[in-house]
Design an enzyme around this catalytic site. Structure first.
Site, PDB file in Angstrom:
ATOM      1  N   HIS A 162      -6.489  -5.579  -2.679  1.00 23.55           N
ATOM      2  CA  HIS A 162      -7.323  -5.788  -1.491  1.00 23.55           C
ATOM      3  C   HIS A 162      -7.638  -7.263  -1.250  1.00 23.55           C
ATOM      4  O   HIS A 162      -8.504  -7.590  -0.448  1.00 23.55           O
ATOM      5  CB  HIS A 162      -8.613  -4.957  -1.582  1.00 23.55           C
ATOM      6  CG  HIS A 162      -8.373  -3.483  -1.430  1.00 23.55           C
ATOM      7  ND1 HIS A 162      -9.372  -2.551  -1.513  1.00 23.55           N
ATOM      8  CD2 HIS A 162      -7.232  -2.778  -1.199  1.00 23.55           C
ATOM      9  CE1 HIS A 162      -8.861  -1.329  -1.343  1.00 23.55           C
ATOM     10  NE2 HIS A 162      -7.558  -1.448  -1.154  1.00 23.55           N
ATOM     11  N   HIS A 187       0.316   4.700  -2.338  1.00 16.65           N
ATOM     12  CA  HIS A 187       0.112   6.042  -1.781  1.00 16.65           C
ATOM     13  C   HIS A 187       1.272   6.973  -2.094  1.00 16.65           C
ATOM     14  O   HIS A 187       1.107   8.191  -2.091  1.00 16.65           O
ATOM     15  CB  HIS A 187      -0.136   5.958  -0.278  1.00 16.65           C
ATOM     16  CG  HIS A 187      -1.518   5.484   0.072  1.00 16.65           C
ATOM     17  ND1 HIS A 187      -2.185   5.859   1.212  1.00 16.65           N
ATOM     18  CD2 HIS A 187      -2.369   4.665  -0.595  1.00 16.65           C
ATOM     19  CE1 HIS A 187      -3.386   5.291   1.237  1.00 16.65           C
ATOM     20  NE2 HIS A 187      -3.509   4.546   0.150  1.00 16.65           N
ATOM     21  N   ARG A 203       0.819  -1.217   0.000  1.00 17.25           N
ATOM     22  CA  ARG A 203       0.000   0.000   0.000  1.00 17.25           C
ATOM     23  C   ARG A 203       0.856   1.272   0.000  1.00 17.25           C
ATOM     24  O   ARG A 203       0.458   2.290  -0.578  1.00 17.25           O
ATOM     25  CB  ARG A 203      -0.931  -0.021   1.216  1.00 17.25           C
ATOM     26  CG  ARG A 203      -1.951   1.102   1.218  1.00 17.25           C
ATOM     27  CD  ARG A 203      -2.992   0.853   2.295  1.00 17.25           C
ATOM     28  NE  ARG A 203      -4.022   1.867   2.302  1.00 17.25           N
ATOM     29  CZ  ARG A 203      -4.357   2.575   3.393  1.00 17.25           C
ATOM     30  NH1 ARG A 203      -3.724   2.364   4.528  1.00 17.25           N
ATOM     31  NH2 ARG A 203      -5.307   3.477   3.323  1.00 17.25           N
ATOM     32  N   ASN A 246      -3.858   8.700   4.896  1.00 14.85           N
ATOM     33  CA  ASN A 246      -2.634   8.130   5.476  1.00 14.85           C
ATOM     34  C   ASN A 246      -2.616   8.101   6.994  1.00 14.85           C
ATOM     35  O   ASN A 246      -2.146   7.135   7.603  1.00 14.85           O
ATOM     36  CB  ASN A 246      -1.411   8.932   4.995  1.00 14.85           C
ATOM     37  CG  ASN A 246      -1.163   8.779   3.506  1.00 14.85           C
ATOM     38  OD1 ASN A 246      -1.554   7.780   2.901  1.00 14.85           O
ATOM     39  ND2 ASN A 246      -0.523   9.775   2.899  1.00 14.85           N
TER      40      ASN A 246
HETATM   41  C1  HEM Z   1      -9.287   1.797  -5.923  1.00 12.56           C
HETATM   42  C2  HEM Z   1      -9.176   2.679  -4.976  1.00 12.56           C
HETATM   43  C3  HEM Z   1      -8.719   2.329  -3.582  1.00 12.56           C
HETATM   44  C4  HEM Z   1      -9.317   2.720  -2.433  1.00 12.56           C
HETATM   45  C5  HEM Z   1     -10.547   3.603  -2.307  1.00 12.56           C
HETATM   46  C6  HEM Z   1      -8.583   2.127  -1.351  1.00 12.56           C
HETATM   47  C7  HEM Z   1      -8.879   2.304   0.002  1.00 12.56           C
HETATM   48  C8  HEM Z   1      -8.315   1.572   1.017  1.00 12.56           C
HETATM   49  C9  HEM Z   1      -8.734   1.647   2.389  1.00 12.56           C
HETATM   50  C10 HEM Z   1      -9.803   2.576   2.941  1.00 12.56           C
HETATM   51  C11 HEM Z   1      -8.000   0.751   3.091  1.00 12.56           C
HETATM   52  C12 HEM Z   1      -8.078   0.465   4.575  1.00 12.56           C
HETATM   53  C13 HEM Z   1      -7.253   1.482   5.338  1.00 12.56           C
HETATM   54  C14 HEM Z   1      -7.581   1.558   6.789  1.00 12.56           C
HETATM   55  O1  HEM Z   1      -8.717   1.264   7.145  1.00 12.56           O
HETATM   56  O2  HEM Z   1      -6.698   1.941   7.579  1.00 12.56           O
HETATM   57  C15 HEM Z   1      -7.104   0.123   2.162  1.00 12.56           C
HETATM   58  C16 HEM Z   1      -6.192  -0.844   2.492  1.00 12.56           C
HETATM   59  C17 HEM Z   1      -5.307  -1.389   1.608  1.00 12.56           C
HETATM   60  N1  HEM Z   1      -5.104  -0.991   0.299  1.00 12.56           N
HETATM   61 FE1  HEM Z   1      -6.334   0.165  -0.772  1.00 12.56          FE
HETATM   62  N2  HEM Z   1      -7.555   1.394  -1.850  1.00 12.56           N
HETATM   63  C18 HEM Z   1      -7.584   1.490  -3.214  1.00 12.56           C
HETATM   64  C19 HEM Z   1      -6.684   0.928  -4.092  1.00 12.56           C
HETATM   65  C20 HEM Z   1      -5.550   0.243  -3.712  1.00 12.56           C
HETATM   66  C21 HEM Z   1      -4.450  -0.084  -4.579  1.00 12.56           C
HETATM   67  C22 HEM Z   1      -4.346   0.334  -6.042  1.00 12.56           C
HETATM   68  C23 HEM Z   1      -3.552  -0.779  -3.834  1.00 12.56           C
HETATM   69  C24 HEM Z   1      -2.217  -1.340  -4.245  1.00 12.56           C
HETATM   70  C25 HEM Z   1      -1.909  -1.693  -5.470  1.00 12.56           C
HETATM   71  C26 HEM Z   1      -4.116  -0.909  -2.506  1.00 12.56           C
HETATM   72  C27 HEM Z   1      -3.563  -1.625  -1.483  1.00 12.56           C
HETATM   73  C28 HEM Z   1      -4.104  -1.749  -0.218  1.00 12.56           C
HETATM   74  C29 HEM Z   1      -3.659  -2.710   0.762  1.00 12.56           C
HETATM   75  C30 HEM Z   1      -2.631  -3.787   0.527  1.00 12.56           C
HETATM   76  C31 HEM Z   1      -4.402  -2.470   1.925  1.00 12.56           C
HETATM   77  C32 HEM Z   1      -4.251  -3.176   3.279  1.00 12.56           C
HETATM   78  C33 HEM Z   1      -3.142  -2.481   4.057  1.00 12.56           C
HETATM   79  C34 HEM Z   1      -2.843  -3.043   5.429  1.00 12.56           C
HETATM   80  O3  HEM Z   1      -3.402  -4.049   5.850  1.00 12.56           O
HETATM   81  O4  HEM Z   1      -2.019  -2.412   6.113  1.00 12.56           O
HETATM   82  N3  HEM Z   1      -5.305  -0.247  -2.465  1.00 12.56           N
HETATM   83  N4  HEM Z   1      -7.305   0.657   0.903  1.00 12.56           N
END
Ligand code: HEM
Ligand SMILES: *[C@@H]1O[C@H](CO)[C@@H](O)[C@H](O)[C@H]1NC(C)=O
Ligand SMILES: *[C@@H]1O[C@H](CO)[C@@H](O)[C@H](O)[C@H]1NC(C)=O
Ligand SMILES: *[C@@H]1O[C@H](CO)[C@@H](O)[C@H](O)[C@H]1NC(C)=O
Ligand SMILES: *[C@@H]1O[C@H](CO)[C@@H](O)[C@H](O)[C@H]1NC(C)=O
Ligand SMILES: *[C@@H]1O[C@H](CO)[C@@H](O)[C@H](O)[C@H]1NC(C)=O
Length: 319
Positions: free
Chosen positions: A192, A65, A61, A93
């Site tokens: 995800h 970002h 992630r 973030n």
């Molecule tokens: C399409 C639009 C996207 C949105 C709206 C989005 C939003 C989010 C949100 C809200 C979370 C949870 C954060 C939290 O609750 O603290 C999350 C987690 C995550 N996102 Fe996304 N995301 C998107 C695309 C992506 C992309 C493109 C990637 C990487 C290629 C990605 C990788 C991740 C990963 C791996 C997590 C889990 C992180 C962890 O467990 O620490 N996301 N994302």
């Protein structure tokens, strides 16, 4: 009537300029200056994931970002100071992105084998690939040669990184603003398939949306109080089946309306991306192949190359 030759010339120039930045990245960038970079990064990533499986998700992630704010330039890694405002306090973030200590460990290990050579931006690119591979996903050759920024943009982080409340059309336009296609957006969202989200980010979806399986919604509500402010940081897996395995279960969940975030389910909600989701849900190989393409495209977003930027000594501060 044909377009004027002047318009044609400036179109050509624009295309050349667009192509040139990423053309300077190459998979063998450090092959003579730091041949051990891959093995060095990989061993630290492996140890970190062995200690905590979720870390692979958190590291992946970070690259996303970083890249969405003025390109993949390590800007996300800069700490705030009395006279410097970084990106860590931005809404997507703050209290959410993690893994900076692991990035510090990787950077120290790399500095030990080749001091002053490898950028923090490239470390994020390699680290993302390694995380995906270690958790069972596809492998690819990572393009390198990015340099680190001496600036960051809090407003860029707030404006460019998508929110979980976004609609399909907003998701498409936020990726498009970075030069990424709708196809890339749907494939990259498959990240995800690993990691966790906080209640504050899925509350509205599990209480208020109708495009969600009722029993799944109920089970997520049980660990996410309806009242905002209570239990905001309670975690749930983004992929309810296998949150530490990089597979295509994310899409299998979407087709049965078990996406955790509103933005996740937007990809399969009677819209233009339904067929792509359907196809990834039945073919992990087509997901893997498009995910790799998406990661390479994302890694190409406006890198600093040549003599632009710097190679930071410490990823948290400019030299
Ligand atoms: C399409 C639009 C996207 C949105 C709206 C989005 C939003 C989010 C949100 C809200 C979370 C949870 C954060 C939290 O609750 O603290 C999350 C987690 C995550 N996102 Fe996304 N995301 C998107 C695309 C992506 C992309 C493109 C990637 C990487 C290629 C990605 C990788 C991740 C990963 C791996 C997590 C889990 C992180 C962890 O467990 O620490 N996301 N994302
Ligand atoms: C910020 O402050 C530090 C020490 O307080 C100083 O070394 C540095 O030059 C300052 N940076 C800028 C950009 O003013
Ligand atoms: C960042 O998050 C902390 C708690 O997680 C909160 O106290 C603080 O106000 C937030 N800062 C900003 C700028 O949003
Ligand atoms: C659900 O929607 C109602 C009405 O729009 C709103 O008042 C409430 O805050 C929402 N609840 C959540 C958890 O988002
Ligand atoms: C929702 O999920 C549950 C549990 O997996 C399942 O038994 C049920 O059939 C699903 N509901 C619908 C409407 O598909
Ligand atoms: C999607 O279409 C199906 C039938 O074609 C319909 O039952 C369903 O309510 C629609 N969902 C949304 C969210 O519009």
């Amino acid at each position: 009537m044909a377009i004027s030759s002047r318009a044609f010339a400036s179109l050509l120039l624009a295309l050349l300029l667009l192509g040139s930045a990423s053309a300077q990245l190459s998979t063998n960038f450090y092959s003579s200056s730091c041949p051990k970079v891959f093995s060095t990064v990989q061993s630290v990533v492996k140890a970190a994931i062995q200690k905590e499986k979720r870390m692979g998700a958190s590291l992946l992630r970070l690259f996303f970002h970083d890249c969405f704010v003025n390109g993949c330039d390590g800007s996300l890694l800069l700490d705030d100071t009395a006279n410097f405002t970084g990106e860590k306090m931005a809404k997507p973030n703050n209290g959410s992105v993690r893994g900076f200590d692991v990035v510090d460990n990787i950077k120290s290990a790399v500095e030990n084998v080749c001091p002053g050579v490898v950028s923090c931006a490239d470390i994020l690119a390699i680290t993302s690939r390694d995380s995906v591979v270690i958790l069972g996903g596809p492998n690819w050759n990572v393009k390198l040669g990015r340099r680190d920024s001496t600036t960051a943009s809090l407003s860029g982080a707030n404006n460019n990184i998508p929110f979980p409340s976004n609609s399909l059309s907003t998701l498409i336009s936020k990726f498009s603003a970075q030069g990424l296609s709708t196809k890339d957006m749907v494939a990259l969202s498959g990240a995800h398939t690993i990691g966790q989200a906080r209640c504050t980010n899925f509350r509205a979806h599990v209480y208020n949306d109708t495009d969600i399986n009722a029993s799944f919604a109920k089970s997520r509500q049980s660990n996410c109080p309806q009242t905002s402010g209570s239990g905001d940081n309670n975690l749930a897996p983004l992929d309810l089946q296998t949150p530490t395995v990089f597979d295509n279960d994310y899409y299998k969940n979407l087709v049965v309306f078990k996406g955790l975030l509103h933005s996740d389910q937007e990809l399969f909600n009677n819209g233009s991306t339904d067929s792509q989701v359907q196809s990834y849900s039945s073919s992990s190989s087509s997901f893997f192949s498009d995910f790799v393409t998406g990661m390479i495209n994302m890694g190409d977003i406006t890198p600093l190359t040549g003599s632009n930027g710097e190679i930071r000594k410490n990823c948290r501060k400019i030299n």
